[in-house]
Design a protein around this motif. Structure first.
Motif, PDB file in Angstrom:
ATOM      1  N   CYS A 137       0.854  -1.205   0.000  1.00 39.43           N
ATOM      2  CA  CYS A 137       0.000   0.000   0.000  1.00 39.43           C
ATOM      3  C   CYS A 137       0.883   1.247   0.000  1.00 39.43           C
ATOM      4  O   CYS A 137       1.887   1.294   0.700  1.00 39.43           O
ATOM      5  CB  CYS A 137      -0.861  -0.036   1.259  1.00 39.43           C
ATOM      6  N   GLN A 185      -3.272   0.682  -6.759  1.00 39.24           N
ATOM      7  CA  GLN A 185      -2.343  -0.453  -6.660  1.00 39.24           C
ATOM      8  C   GLN A 185      -3.049  -1.794  -6.850  1.00 39.24           C
ATOM      9  O   GLN A 185      -2.427  -2.856  -6.675  1.00 39.24           O
ATOM     10  CB  GLN A 185      -1.637  -0.443  -5.292  1.00 39.24           C
ATOM     11  N   CYS A 188      -8.821   5.115  -1.224  1.00 38.12           N
ATOM     12  CA  CYS A 188      -9.843   4.178  -0.738  1.00 38.12           C
ATOM     13  C   CYS A 188     -10.672   4.771   0.385  1.00 38.12           C
ATOM     14  O   CYS A 188     -11.892   4.597   0.425  1.00 38.12           O
ATOM     15  CB  CYS A 188      -9.166   2.893  -0.263  1.00 38.12           C
ATOM     16  N   CYS A 240      -8.542   1.902  -5.770  1.00 43.71           N
ATOM     17  CA  CYS A 240      -7.134   1.669  -5.393  1.00 43.71           C
ATOM     18  C   CYS A 240      -6.225   1.585  -6.626  1.00 43.71           C
ATOM     19  O   CYS A 240      -6.345   0.662  -7.426  1.00 43.71           O
ATOM     20  CB  CYS A 240      -7.019   0.382  -4.578  1.00 43.71           C
ATOM     21  N   CYS A 274      -2.011   6.324  -0.292  1.00 40.13           N
ATOM     22  CA  CYS A 274      -2.565   7.464  -1.053  1.00 40.13           C
ATOM     23  C   CYS A 274      -3.942   7.908  -0.548  1.00 40.13           C
ATOM     24  O   CYS A 274      -4.392   9.004  -0.849  1.00 40.13           O
ATOM     25  CB  CYS A 274      -2.663   7.096  -2.534  1.00 40.13           C
ATOM     26  N   GLU A 275      -4.633   7.059   0.188  1.00 37.10           N
ATOM     27  CA  GLU A 275      -5.944   7.366   0.793  1.00 37.10           C
ATOM     28  C   GLU A 275      -7.093   7.480  -0.208  1.00 37.10           C
ATOM     29  O   GLU A 275      -8.165   7.981   0.125  1.00 37.10           O
ATOM     30  CB  GLU A 275      -5.890   8.652   1.649  1.00 37.10           C
TER      31      GLU A 275
HETATM   32  S1  SF4 Z   1      -6.094   3.154  -2.354  1.00 36.26           S
HETATM   33 FE1  SF4 Z   1      -4.837   1.295  -2.222  1.00 36.26          FE
HETATM   34  S2  SF4 Z   1      -2.721   2.046  -2.179  1.00 36.26           S
HETATM   35 FE2  SF4 Z   1      -4.040   3.807  -1.759  1.00 36.26          FE
HETATM   36  S3  SF4 Z   1      -4.158   3.862   0.509  1.00 36.26           S
HETATM   37 FE3  SF4 Z   1      -5.888   2.658  -0.194  1.00 36.26          FE
HETATM   38  S4  SF4 Z   1      -5.178   0.529  -0.125  1.00 36.26           S
HETATM   39 FE4  SF4 Z   1      -3.369   1.839  -0.054  1.00 36.26          FE
END
Ligand code: SF4
Ligand code: SF4
Length: 371
Positions: A292, A353, A298, A351, A295-296
């Motif tokens: 992870c 990622q 989510c 997300c 990046c927030e």
């Molecule tokens: S969107 Fe994915 S990479 Fe970004 S904080 Fe949430 S879990 Fe982590």
């Protein structure tokens, strides 16, 4: 018209997604302003923000700490059109006006279509986002149009072929993701080169993951003598000819000072150092930790207010050191717990990622069950 590419100074961009914050999550403005002063006085000038960063506080923090304190021509400012802020073409213009007001400026030097992938590109295209950006550019409110990108190189090839108006591409590039089959940093970089587009690098230290290395990996880098783990990661990302800029989401003055020193005398990684980095990749890939970047994206869409990246960091601490229990209780106090997840999947759609967050939360709940 001003050419912002030539005006970017120093190759180190200041990402305003992780400014210093107090325990309530508010940006510590005095400290942030001091960091910006240090960065600007050291000969750098590029700032990157987005409307959703820092729970919506990033743009306003830049207004208070940068744009109201420096002449407009002294800095280069990049903002983004994020998917969650428009459902129609009219929303795009409304959001754009709000962004200008929040940042306290009359134009953006760069305006990026945010986090494009094959799925989101469809929405941006269907709702006329590129046409809107071109109109705003013609009116002088955007200097350059770009994209930030999270998908495979064939998708990037398709977008850049269809959209010649794109002038710059922000890609995720770091040594761990270089040949990752999902992220494909190297292939995306090569696609930018093929289309003659300058690459702006995001996540060069993978949200801190390439700084907070396990002891075994730290020892490998230390033996090679190439500086701190952050220095290795930033030097690696900046060492590509087509990379115009490396963004760093600096969170404190020590990071600003370290980065300034590094970019003041930037040297690409030597063969020996590249070998050390390869060994670190092996070590990290053998770990069972979650990749992870914090990046927030989510958390902005989670209906249960689950602090997903913070809980993942607890899980990683438990896997690596057997720790994380104290902070797990802090991050679940007054907020959603992993058990509250209703499996709606909105976090996974957001997300970049491609993490299987629902399964990861199940794993987290299990890891911390019983305290
Ligand atoms: S969107 Fe994915 S990479 Fe970004 S904080 Fe949430 S879990 Fe982590
Ligand atoms: S799947 Fe769970 S964690 Fe993800 S957005 Fe929905 S409720 Fe939140």
């Amino acid at each position: 018209m001003k050419n912002c590419f030539e005006e970017i100074k120093g190759g180190l961009g200041f990402g305003a997604m992780r400014p210093p914050r107090d325990k309530n999550g508010e940006v510590i403005l005095g400290e942030f302003a001091d960091m910006i002063d240090k960065y600007m006085s050291s000969g750098f000038n590029y700032f990157d923000t987005a409307r959703g960063y820092v729970g919506g506080r990033s743009e306003d923090s830049l207004k208070k700490c940068l744009t109201s304190r420096y002449p407009r021509e002294s800095f280069v400012l990049c903002d983004k059109l994020s998917s969650e802020f428009f459902k129609s073409e009219a929303d795009i213009y409304e959001t754009f006006e709000k962004q200008l007001a929040s940042c306290g400026v009359e134009y953006f030097d760069f305006y990026l279509m945010h986090a494009l992938s094959s799925r989101s590109y469809k929405k941006y295209s269907e709702l006329g986002a590129f046409e809107a950006a071109k109109k705003l550019k013609a009116q002088g409110m955007i200097r350059h149009i770009g994209i930030s990108f999270h998908d495979t190189d064939d998708v990037l090839d398709m977008i850049l072929s269809e959209r010649p108006e794109i002038e710059a591409v922000q890609i995720q590039l770091n040594y761990l993701d270089m040949d990752d089959p999902g992220i494909r940093s190297r292939a995306n970089y090569e696609m930018c080169t093929k289309h003659g587009k300058p690459a702006f690098v995001m996540e060069p230290i993978k949200g801190g993951r390439l700084v907070n290395l396990p002891d075994e990996a730290k020892a490998v880098l230390s033996e090679s003598g190439g500086g701190t783990p952050a220095a290795y990661a930033l030097r690696c990302a900046a060492g590509f000819d087509g990379v115009r800029l490396v963004l760093s989401g600096m969170s404190n003055m020590a990071q600003v000072e370290e980065n300034i020193a590094l970019f003041g005398d930037l040297k690409p990684l030597s063969e020996r150092e590249l070998e050390a980095v390869k060994k670190v990749c092996e070590i990290l890939k053998n770990e069972q930790t979650v990749q992870c970047t914090g990046c927030e994206y989510c958390t902005r869409v989670c209906p249960k207010d689950i602090a997903i990246p913070l809980l993942i960091s607890c899980l990683n601490s438990r896997i690596r050191y057997g720790e994380g229990g104290f902070y797990y209780e802090v991050y679940t106090s007054g907020r959603g717990r992993p058990e509250d997840c209703v499996k709606c999947g909105r976090c996974e759609a957001a997300c970049p990622q491609d993490l299987e967050i629902r399964k990861i939360l199940e794993r987290t709940a299990k890891a911390f069950s019983g305290g």
